[in-house]
Write an enzyme that holds these catalytic residues in place. Sequence first.
Site, PDB file in Angstrom:
ATOM      1  N   LYS A   1     -26.828   3.993 -34.936  1.00 22.78           N
ATOM      2  CA  LYS A   1     -26.208   4.909 -34.063  1.00 22.78           C
ATOM      3  C   LYS A   1     -26.941   6.029 -33.679  1.00 22.78           C
ATOM      4  O   LYS A   1     -27.181   6.482 -32.659  1.00 22.78           O
ATOM      5  CB  LYS A   1     -24.605   4.819 -34.407  1.00 22.78           C
TER       6      LYS A   1
ATOM      7  N   GLN B   1     -16.495   6.274 -38.938  1.00 21.35           N
ATOM      8  CA  GLN B   1     -16.954   4.984 -39.208  1.00 21.35           C
ATOM      9  C   GLN B   1     -15.842   4.285 -40.057  1.00 21.35           C
ATOM     10  O   GLN B   1     -15.330   4.937 -41.016  1.00 21.35           O
ATOM     11  CB  GLN B   1     -18.106   5.102 -39.632  1.00 21.35           C
TER      12      GLN B   1
ATOM     13  N   ASP C   1     -14.415   6.202 -29.818  1.00 16.63           N
ATOM     14  CA  ASP C   1     -14.061   4.977 -29.959  1.00 16.63           C
ATOM     15  C   ASP C   1     -12.839   4.725 -29.397  1.00 16.63           C
ATOM     16  O   ASP C   1     -12.438   3.265 -29.028  1.00 16.63           O
ATOM     17  CB  ASP C   1     -13.713   4.732 -31.394  1.00 16.63           C
TER      18      ASP C   1
HETATM   19  N1  GUN Z   1     -16.810  -0.176 -37.941  1.00 21.20           N
HETATM   20  C1  GUN Z   1     -17.129  -1.414 -37.238  1.00 21.20           C
HETATM   21  N2  GUN Z   1     -17.111  -1.245 -35.877  1.00 21.20           N
HETATM   22  C2  GUN Z   1     -16.932   0.127 -35.788  1.00 21.20           C
HETATM   23  C3  GUN Z   1     -16.631   0.493 -34.612  1.00 21.20           C
HETATM   24  O1  GUN Z   1     -16.887   0.143 -33.339  1.00 21.20           O
HETATM   25  N3  GUN Z   1     -16.238   1.910 -34.707  1.00 21.20           N
HETATM   26  C4  GUN Z   1     -15.812   2.484 -35.905  1.00 21.20           C
HETATM   27  N4  GUN Z   1     -15.388   3.757 -35.766  1.00 21.20           N
HETATM   28  N5  GUN Z   1     -15.995   1.896 -36.905  1.00 21.20           N
HETATM   29  C5  GUN Z   1     -16.646   0.678 -36.780  1.00 21.20           C
END
Ligand code: GUN
Length: 276
Positions: free
Chosen positions: A49, A93, A116
């Site tokens: 990311k 995360q 998110d």
């Molecule tokens: N862990 C796996 N996929 C995601 C996601 O899309 N967002 C977040 N915050 N954690 C994740």
Amino acid sequence: MAIILDGKKLRDKIFEDLKAKLDNMPVKPTLAVILAGDEPSSRIYVNNKKKCAEKLGINSIVIEYPAHVTEEELLNKIQELNNDKNITAILVQLPLPEHIDKFKIIDAISPGKDVDGLTTYNSGKLFSGEKPYVYPCTPKGILLLLDEYDIKLEGKHAVVIGRSNLVGKPVAQMLLQRNATVTMCHSHTKNLSDIIKTADIIISAVGKNVVGEKNIIKSDCVIVDVGIFRDESGKVRGDVDFEALSKTAAYISPVPGGVGPMTIASLMLNTVELHK
Ligand code: GUN
């Protein structure tokens, strides 16, 4: 043979547009990512990311905590990021270490910085049919991919396998809003294969092999595979037996190269949207 739903190709197109947009922004957005614990795959996702953001011209900071971090430390950091006008977007995360109440942590994020779309505010907006600040990344990516291939949703029977807050529940809501008829399936669902037989669209987000060569599907079926894991031999694979189902479906997304790149494209789109 099925048409491949190529997430990498669409991601590249989205990145090209975003890059041009960002080049013209006098103040660039900043994405803050909180990574707690030492889950190896989370680290890989977070690095990815960060790299993507920087390539596009989005500032990115990663704040790391050891697995024994306290809720208080995380809540204090989120408060600080909420109050910092230089921070556009906050992502915590998941998964968090087990002793942490993830709902409490996520809900500490200011809804206008919730990249998110997972806070109670934003998911409440989504579930009541109103517009959240942004839509959750993976579901948003899935719909962008289906739209790119001009796959109509209205009146279609969409079978969603998996009921997570990150994917299953929000994608079902988004499909409902697009007038699909949605069936939610999960680990306690009886006769999954009978339900799959009637699906126009299958979205599988479980993390283990649930759709295989024994499954009978409609010849115009669209399969979106969200699962990603390593099998016993170490090979990266999805929930769906691609070899078998790509012979009978009309459209199928590969793993890797399908939904994964679209999740990250949506995260970048959401960061820029929150900047406005
Ligand atoms: N862990 C796996 N996929 C995601 C996601 O899309 N967002 C977040 N915050 N954690 C994740």
